[in-house]
Design a protein around this motif. Structure first.
Motif, PDB file in Angstrom:
ATOM      1  N   MET A  64      -6.932  35.573  26.595  1.00 17.40           N
ATOM      2  CA  MET A  64      -5.683  35.687  25.864  1.00 17.40           C
ATOM      3  C   MET A  64      -4.528  35.818  26.848  1.00 17.40           C
ATOM      4  O   MET A  64      -4.716  36.234  27.991  1.00 17.40           O
ATOM      5  CB  MET A  64      -5.709  36.875  24.900  1.00 17.40           C
ATOM      6  N   PRO A  65      -3.319  35.422  26.432  1.00 22.57           N
ATOM      7  CA  PRO A  65      -2.154  35.545  27.309  1.00 22.57           C
ATOM      8  C   PRO A  65      -1.771  37.002  27.499  1.00 22.57           C
ATOM      9  O   PRO A  65      -1.875  37.810  26.569  1.00 22.57           O
ATOM     10  CB  PRO A  65      -1.065  34.766  26.564  1.00 22.57           C
ATOM     11  N   GLY A  66      -1.314  37.347  28.705  1.00 24.30           N
ATOM     12  CA  GLY A  66      -1.004  38.738  29.015  1.00 24.30           C
ATOM     13  C   GLY A  66       0.474  39.052  29.090  1.00 24.30           C
ATOM     14  O   GLY A  66       0.846  40.103  29.605  1.00 24.30           O
ATOM     15  N   TRP A  67       1.333  38.166  28.598  1.00 21.80           N
ATOM     16  CA  TRP A  67       2.773  38.469  28.639  1.00 21.80           C
ATOM     17  C   TRP A  67       3.286  38.707  27.226  1.00 21.80           C
ATOM     18  O   TRP A  67       2.927  38.040  26.275  1.00 21.80           O
ATOM     19  CB  TRP A  67       3.565  37.365  29.340  1.00 21.80           C
ATOM     20  N   SER A 132       1.987  42.262  34.522  1.00 23.42           N
ATOM     21  CA  SER A 132       2.956  41.405  35.190  1.00 23.42           C
ATOM     22  C   SER A 132       2.240  40.418  36.089  1.00 23.42           C
ATOM     23  O   SER A 132       1.058  40.561  36.409  1.00 23.42           O
ATOM     24  CB  SER A 132       3.933  42.240  36.018  1.00 23.42           C
ATOM     25  N   ALA A 133       3.000  39.416  36.535  1.00 28.23           N
ATOM     26  CA  ALA A 133       2.432  38.385  37.404  1.00 28.23           C
ATOM     27  C   ALA A 133       2.018  38.950  38.753  1.00 28.23           C
ATOM     28  O   ALA A 133       1.204  38.372  39.451  1.00 28.23           O
ATOM     29  CB  ALA A 133       3.450  37.270  37.605  1.00 28.23           C
ATOM     30  N   LEU A 134       2.574  40.106  39.136  1.00 22.59           N
ATOM     31  CA  LEU A 134       2.292  40.676  40.447  1.00 22.59           C
ATOM     32  C   LEU A 134       1.330  41.859  40.370  1.00 22.59           C
ATOM     33  O   LEU A 134       1.095  42.534  41.363  1.00 22.59           O
ATOM     34  CB  LEU A 134       3.608  41.129  41.111  1.00 22.59           C
ATOM     35  N   ALA A 135       0.797  42.132  39.213  1.00 22.82           N
ATOM     36  CA  ALA A 135      -0.087  43.294  39.048  1.00 22.82           C
ATOM     37  C   ALA A 135      -1.472  43.011  39.604  1.00 22.82           C
ATOM     38  O   ALA A 135      -1.821  41.877  39.937  1.00 22.82           O
ATOM     39  CB  ALA A 135      -0.189  43.661  37.571  1.00 22.82           C
ATOM     40  N   ARG A 140      -5.042  37.527  38.609  1.00 14.95           N
ATOM     41  CA  ARG A 140      -4.353  36.965  37.447  1.00 14.95           C
ATOM     42  C   ARG A 140      -4.938  37.429  36.122  1.00 14.95           C
ATOM     43  O   ARG A 140      -4.435  37.062  35.076  1.00 14.95           O
ATOM     44  CB  ARG A 140      -4.391  35.441  37.516  1.00 14.95           C
ATOM     45  N   VAL A 141      -6.023  38.189  36.135  1.00 13.13           N
ATOM     46  CA  VAL A 141      -6.633  38.610  34.875  1.00 13.13           C
ATOM     47  C   VAL A 141      -7.022  40.077  34.921  1.00 13.13           C
ATOM     48  O   VAL A 141      -7.232  40.655  35.985  1.00 13.13           O
ATOM     49  CB  VAL A 141      -7.899  37.766  34.539  1.00 13.13           C
ATOM     50  N   GLU A 164      -4.826  37.104  30.731  1.00  8.00           N
ATOM     51  CA  GLU A 164      -4.306  36.351  31.873  1.00  8.00           C
ATOM     52  C   GLU A 164      -2.830  36.646  32.099  1.00  8.00           C
ATOM     53  O   GLU A 164      -2.018  36.591  31.172  1.00  8.00           O
ATOM     54  CB  GLU A 164      -4.507  34.856  31.630  1.00  8.00           C
ATOM     55  N   ALA A 165      -2.478  36.977  33.355  1.00  7.74           N
ATOM     56  CA  ALA A 165      -1.089  37.245  33.700  1.00  7.74           C
ATOM     57  C   ALA A 165      -0.276  35.963  33.645  1.00  7.74           C
ATOM     58  O   ALA A 165      -0.797  34.857  33.803  1.00  7.74           O
ATOM     59  CB  ALA A 165      -1.006  37.868  35.094  1.00  7.74           C
TER      60      ALA A 165
END
Length: 375
Positions: A64-67, A132-135, A140-141, A164-165
């Protein structure tokens, strides 16, 4: 072969006699064992994008999308149990490692029937921890636990999904037509993340347009100081500048920095934006066109090819004065509205190689200033 999770299974053995690979006789089978059967693990939920989203491929199963900005904050899914529940599904929960839980909000079934195998619902992404994209040290997941319960509160299925980030790759996968990640400075200094089709759609809180950052699929604010000039698509630049995120610096004037070190010599300095504007480049079906920034170009066949379709007004492509995205996709038209406009308003040439005695003299490209004319 595999066994379905949560199902009851029994086995039987049967002996065969063969002659040169051919079965001659089948002997009696054994009784099923174990007599009561055995269960292979516990029932598991399979999480898919809801069919209405029209997202491609089984590779999105149990992901699933993470944003949080995705689809106005909700991810619409279909949950299927590997084995039918003995009673109606009453709840589906997603849980993060920190204990945060989000209940999937069910759709009302048109037939009013109780669901025991499959249910549609939407996940409130705002109730899950931000990813976040940088976490996660660049990963990325992460993983969320999934728990399905019946009306009595009994767990009837459990498993995990990967979250997914946001990234340009993830945007292309989850939001069709939006292949770029926008890092947007919102009010109060908050950083917002969303997917966009063009960096121009990534406007910052101060009104500044979004820029393509380095050799990435990310859009954000101009990262350069007033002593530097920004070249979209360059990771490190020449001279004494930091070179971070495509910032160029040196003894040359900014016009010369752009002309020498950016866009293969086709970039143009735009003082109002402190950037090197890139040419727009599009290629499809053997047709390749490069449009200088601030210009409009008629689509024609390359010098070595001849146009096979004629009639109607020629199609034109225009490139913005301060263009920051060089390559545009034509397979779907995503992120290139000026390409879509060209296809609507004119004839896009179809090209083939010239024959030995063919005449390709009519294929010269006409480049004009884009004085307010749109494609």
């Amino acid at each position: 072969w595999g066994l379905r999770a949560g199902a009851q299974h029994t086995f039987q053995l049967q002996a065969l006699t063969t002659d040169e690979g051919k079965v001659k006789a089948q002997l009696a089978r054994t009784n099923p064992f174990p007599s009561t059967g055995f269960r292979v693990g516990a029932p598991m939920p399979i999480v898919r994008p809801h069919p209405d989203l029209k997202l491609p491929g089984a590779f999105l199963y149990n992901r699933m999308p993470g944003w949080r900005s995705y689809m106005a904050g909700y991810y619409h899914i279909e949950v299927t149990l590997s084995e039918r529940s003995p009673s109606a599904i009453a709840s589906v929960h997603f849980a993060a490692d920190d204990g945060t839980r989000a209940a999937c909000e069910f759709y009302v079934r048109a037939d009013g029937a109780a669901a025991t195998t499959q249910i549609g619902c939407k996940v409130p992404l705002q109730k899950l921890p931000a990813l976040s994209a940088l976490a996660l040290g660049g990963a990325r997941v992460d993983r969320l636990a999934v728990e399905v319960r019946d009306a009595n509160g009994e767990v009837v299925a459990s498993g995990h999904v990967e979250r997914e980030a946001i990234s340009g790759e993830a945007c292309e996968k989850w939001e069709v037509g939006k292949e770029l990640m926008c890092l947007q400075q919102g009010s109060g200094g908050r950083e917002l993340q969303k997917c966009v089709g063009r960096c121009e759609d990534c406007a910052q809180a101060n009104g500044e347009a979004g820029f393509l950052i380095g050799e990435t699929s990310e859009c954000g604010s101009n990262p350069c100081s007033s002593d530097e000039v920004y070249c979209p698509g360059v990771v490190r630049g020449p001279g004494t500048g930091t070179g971070a995120k495509g910032c160029l610096a040196g003894a040359e004037a900014k016009e010369e920095l752009c002309a020498t070190h950016c866009g293969d010599g086709l970039a143009k300095y735009v003082a109002s934006e402190n950037l090197c504007a890139l040419p727009c480049e599009v290629a499809t079906a053997g047709l390749s066109t490069v449009v200088p920034p601030g210009s409009i170009v008629a689509l024609t066949c390359p010098a070595s090819e001849v146009q096979t379709n004629h009639g109607g007004e020629a199609a034109y492509l225009s490139c913005p004065e301060a263009n920051t995205q060089r390559y545009y996709s034509t397979s779907s038209g995503a992120g290139s509205p000026w390409w879509e406009a060209a296809r609507r308003n004119g004839t896009v040439p179809e090209c083939r190689s010239c024959s030995a005695d063919g005449d390709c003299s009519s294929n010269a490209v006409s480049v004009q200033p884009n004085a307010g004319q749109t494609a």
